[in-house]
Design a protein around this motif. Structure first.
Motif, PDB file in Angstrom:
ATOM      1  N   HIS A  14       0.808  -1.207   0.000  1.00 39.46           N
ATOM      2  CA  HIS A  14       0.000   0.000   0.000  1.00 39.46           C
ATOM      3  C   HIS A  14       0.845   1.263   0.000  1.00 39.46           C
ATOM      4  O   HIS A  14       0.322   2.347  -0.142  1.00 39.46           O
ATOM      5  CB  HIS A  14      -0.920   0.007   1.230  1.00 39.46           C
ATOM      6  N   VAL A  19      -4.061   7.095  -5.660  1.00 39.67           N
ATOM      7  CA  VAL A  19      -5.493   7.242  -5.445  1.00 39.67           C
ATOM      8  C   VAL A  19      -5.942   8.535  -6.118  1.00 39.67           C
ATOM      9  O   VAL A  19      -5.143   9.432  -6.381  1.00 39.67           O
ATOM     10  CB  VAL A  19      -5.852   7.271  -3.940  1.00 39.67           C
ATOM     11  N   ILE A  58     -16.716   7.561  -6.045  1.00 43.33           N
ATOM     12  CA  ILE A  58     -15.379   6.975  -5.883  1.00 43.33           C
ATOM     13  C   ILE A  58     -15.065   6.045  -7.045  1.00 43.33           C
ATOM     14  O   ILE A  58     -13.988   6.089  -7.638  1.00 43.33           O
ATOM     15  CB  ILE A  58     -15.285   6.220  -4.541  1.00 43.33           C
ATOM     16  N   GLY A  59     -16.021   5.195  -7.410  1.00 39.37           N
ATOM     17  CA  GLY A  59     -15.803   4.216  -8.471  1.00 39.37           C
ATOM     18  C   GLY A  59     -15.604   4.826  -9.841  1.00 39.37           C
ATOM     19  O   GLY A  59     -15.022   4.184 -10.735  1.00 39.37           O
ATOM     20  N   TYR A  63      -8.670   6.096 -10.872  1.00 42.23           N
ATOM     21  CA  TYR A  63      -8.164   4.913 -10.172  1.00 42.23           C
ATOM     22  C   TYR A  63      -9.274   4.122  -9.492  1.00 42.23           C
ATOM     23  O   TYR A  63      -9.079   2.961  -9.117  1.00 42.23           O
ATOM     24  CB  TYR A  63      -7.122   5.316  -9.117  1.00 42.23           C
ATOM     25  N   GLY A  64     -10.423   4.753  -9.284  1.00 43.35           N
ATOM     26  CA  GLY A  64     -11.533   4.075  -8.636  1.00 43.35           C
ATOM     27  C   GLY A  64     -11.325   3.871  -7.152  1.00 43.35           C
ATOM     28  O   GLY A  64     -11.924   2.973  -6.558  1.00 43.35           O
ATOM     29  N   ARG A  65     -10.512   4.714  -6.529  1.00 44.70           N
ATOM     30  CA  ARG A  65     -10.271   4.592  -5.085  1.00 44.70           C
ATOM     31  C   ARG A  65      -9.773   5.930  -4.546  1.00 44.70           C
ATOM     32  O   ARG A  65      -9.142   6.720  -5.254  1.00 44.70           O
ATOM     33  CB  ARG A  65      -9.258   3.494  -4.778  1.00 44.70           C
ATOM     34  N   LEU A  87      -7.951   3.254   2.788  1.00 41.33           N
ATOM     35  CA  LEU A  87      -8.252   3.138   1.363  1.00 41.33           C
ATOM     36  C   LEU A  87      -9.721   2.764   1.192  1.00 41.33           C
ATOM     37  O   LEU A  87     -10.212   1.834   1.837  1.00 41.33           O
ATOM     38  CB  LEU A  87      -7.364   2.070   0.726  1.00 41.33           C
ATOM     39  N   VAL A  88     -10.423   3.511   0.330  1.00 42.66           N
ATOM     40  CA  VAL A  88     -11.830   3.224   0.057  1.00 42.66           C
ATOM     41  C   VAL A  88     -11.992   3.024  -1.440  1.00 42.66           C
ATOM     42  O   VAL A  88     -11.752   3.942  -2.229  1.00 42.66           O
ATOM     43  CB  VAL A  88     -12.747   4.370   0.533  1.00 42.66           C
ATOM     44  N   GLU A  89     -12.361   1.814  -1.842  1.00 44.60           N
ATOM     45  CA  GLU A  89     -12.598   1.523  -3.257  1.00 44.60           C
ATOM     46  C   GLU A  89     -13.832   0.663  -3.479  1.00 44.60           C
ATOM     47  O   GLU A  89     -14.160   0.322  -4.603  1.00 44.60           O
ATOM     48  CB  GLU A  89     -11.375   0.865  -3.892  1.00 44.60           C
ATOM     49  N   ALA A  90     -14.511   0.303  -2.402  1.00 47.79           N
ATOM     50  CA  ALA A  90     -15.721  -0.521  -2.515  1.00 47.79           C
ATOM     51  C   ALA A  90     -16.682  -0.148  -1.392  1.00 47.79           C
ATOM     52  O   ALA A  90     -16.295   0.477  -0.407  1.00 47.79           O
ATOM     53  CB  ALA A  90     -15.363  -2.008  -2.438  1.00 47.79           C
ATOM     54  N   ASP A  93     -15.647  -1.095   2.146  1.00 48.47           N
ATOM     55  CA  ASP A  93     -14.684  -0.184   2.778  1.00 48.47           C
ATOM     56  C   ASP A  93     -15.407   1.014   3.385  1.00 48.47           C
ATOM     57  O   ASP A  93     -15.122   1.430   4.511  1.00 48.47           O
ATOM     58  CB  ASP A  93     -13.656   0.314   1.753  1.00 48.47           C
TER      59      ASP A  93
END
Length: 269
Positions: A14, A19, A58-59, A63-65, A87-90, A93
């Motif tokens: 990471h 991001v 975000i999506g 980068y989608g995150r 980190l938030v990508e979904a 999260d």
């Protein structure tokens, strides 16, 4: 675990992960806010962080995150972390972050140092194990700076590093210590607090606006989805204001002057 320990515990993969946005949420907990207001603020952030519109924003980034961290602030020495860089990508999260915020217990503290909050946010960005294409500090507050260095000096430090400062001025009237607040807090934020390319503020004049205001603000900071943004909050009830490049016509030391005039209220007889 300390903040340093949490950072060290992140997987090596990471380190400096790219991001779309590295976002610092700096949340006011000064004593001018009542316990009920602190609760509304906490619940508003919790609801916004995992709202489907925010997750969708975000999506849709390159980068989608995103990476986000949050702390509470009041005076210079009153800084309390809520959660470290995450980190938030979904949606999962975002759900975990929302639960963390909802489980926190904000406590009111004395004084208001917006400059201290900005400078602490800059340190958090220095510590970020992520490489944000954009770096944003999000300041909420219900009064002008009255402690620490002048707020425009702290803002200049951020601008010199190409970091955007956005604002969420809380222009409500039902908290404590209202004598230290000002009626044109939105103008104060526009002239003295926010800055950088695309910076903006969303004023809140009643607490029932807060959940929508923070949700709207997060979407704009993450990716500015015009179609979603336009349908969320009517512009006439919660207008966006942009950064004003000149402060010549506004006294950015108004908070310090009010404190000088009224600090006797906190002195022992």
């Amino acid at each position: 675990m300390t903040a340093a320990g949490m950072l060290a515990a992140l997987p090596a993969g990471h380190a400096q992960e790219p991001v779309d946005v590295a976002l610092v949420l700096a949340v006011d907990v000064s004593r001018s806010m009542s316990p009920n207001e602190l609760t509304i603020q906490r619940e508003g952030y919790a609801a916004a962080l995992n709202h489907p519109d925010v997750v969708r924003a975000i999506g849709q980034g390159a980068y989608g995150r995103i990476a986000v961290t949050m702390f509470e602030w009041a005076g210079n020495s009153a800084i309390r972390p809520v959660f470290d860089w995450t980190l938030v990508e979904a949606a999962a999260d975002a759900d975990r972050l929302s639960a963390t915020v909802r489980g926190s217990s904000p406590m009111g503290q004395r004084r208001t140092s917006i400059s201290g909050a900005i400078l602490h946010a800059l340190k958090r960005l220095d510590d970020a194990p992520f490489d944000g294409f954009r770096k944003v500090i999000d300041i909420s507050g219900d009064g002008p700076n009255n402690q620490g260095q002048p707020v425009i000096e702290a803002r200049e430090v951020a601008l010199a590093r190409r970091i955007v400062v956005n604002g969420l001025p809380l222009m409500t009237t039902d908290g404590f210590d209202g004598g230290f607040n000002i009626p044109d807090l939105d103008d104060y934020y526009a002239n003295c607090v926010i800055g950088g390319p695309g910076s903006f503020l969303v004023p809140v004049t009643s607490w029932d606006q807060f959940p929508e205001a923070i949700r709207r603000k997060l979407i704009l900071e993450i990716g500015a989805l015009p179609a979603v943004e336009q349908t969320m909050v009517p512009a006439q009830t919660m207008p966006i204001q942009r950064w004003r490049t000149s402060t010549d016509s506004y006294d950015c030391m108004i908070g310090e002057k009010i404190w000088e005039q009224r600090q006797w209220m906190f002195q022992d007889p």
